[in-house]
Write an enzyme that holds these catalytic residues in place. Structure first.
Site, short mmCIF file in Angstrom:
data_model
loop_
_atom_site.label_atom_id
_atom_site.label_comp_id
_atom_site.label_asym_id
_atom_site.label_seq_id
_atom_site.Cartn_x
_atom_site.Cartn_y
_atom_site.Cartn_z
N SER A 1 0.83 -1.19 0.00
CA SER A 1 0.00 0.00 0.00
C SER A 1 0.88 1.25 0.00
O SER A 1 1.77 1.37 -0.84
CB SER A 1 -0.96 -0.07 1.19
OG SER A 1 -1.96 0.91 1.11
N HIS B 1 -1.96 -1.13 -4.50
CA HIS B 1 -3.40 -1.20 -4.73
C HIS B 1 -3.98 0.21 -4.63
O HIS B 1 -3.28 1.15 -4.26
CB HIS B 1 -4.09 -2.16 -3.76
CG HIS B 1 -4.00 -1.78 -2.31
ND1 HIS B 1 -4.41 -2.61 -1.30
CD2 HIS B 1 -3.56 -0.66 -1.68
CE1 HIS B 1 -4.23 -2.02 -0.13
NE2 HIS B 1 -3.71 -0.84 -0.34
#
Length: 193
Positions: free
Chosen positions: A99, A124
């Site tokens: 992330s 993501h």
């Protein structure tokens, strides 16, 4: 569960001195991000970066990363400071950079972004939950879409991938081994062990 912080002893001309391990690493210009990226962690890392930049603006700073990611705004506080200060920033993924931790990894100085052989990287789209009035949810949705676009463009700029490829790949969790992260342009080197 709180894990105790190790202490190290060091002999100085004034006698023995005890340091927590993170303070000792800071003496060698090493910062460790080993937890979720929160405002508290971001404030600590930002302060360490500013301190090291003020003590020697010509000497590299190393950031070791093993983090699941976390808050986008806290992550941007760290990233913007990394880009603002003068020293080159070497980033090293030691386990997982997921992330926003992956954004920090790719945000290191080009040529100095590294991973250990068994490290993983995951990108993501930003996550978020909403509740409240419809107008508030619309405001939050617009904000998260703007953040997603900013993150995708930054990763694209730093990796050489197109923004469309980053958007497609990050639609869901996109995992990369160290070798795949190197091929993708997230890192420049895999460190030998």
């Amino acid at each position: 569960m709180n894990i105790p912080i190790p202490y190290v002893m060091e002999q100085t001309r004034y006698g023995e001195r005890s340091y927590d391990i993170y303070s000792r690493l800071l003496k060698d210009r090493i910062i460790f991000i080993g937890d979720e990226i929160t405002d508290t962690l971001a404030n600590s890392v930002t302060a360490q970066l500013l301190f090291l930049a003020s003590t020697d603006p010509e000497k590299d700073i190393s950031i070791y990363i093993n983090s699941p990611g976390g808050s986008v705004s806290a992550g941007f506080a760290i990233l913007d400071t990394m880009l603002y200060i003068k020293p080159d920033i070497q980033t090293i993924c030691t386990g997982m950079a997921a992330s926003f931790a992956a954004v920090l990894l790719v945000g290191g100085t080009k040529g100095k972004r590294c991973a250990l052989p068994h490290a993983e990287v995951m990108i993501h789209q930003p996550h978020g939950g909403m509740k409240g009035q419809a107008s508030d949810m619309d405001i939050y949705a617009q904000r998260i879409l703007k953040q997603r676009k900013e993150i995708n463009h930054f990763i694209a700029e730093r990796t050489g991938q197109t923004p469309d490829k980053i958007a497609t790949d990050s639609e869901r969790d996109y995992f990369m081994s160290a070798a795949e992260a190197k091929d993708y342009g997230v890192i420049d080197n895999i460190l030998p062990v």
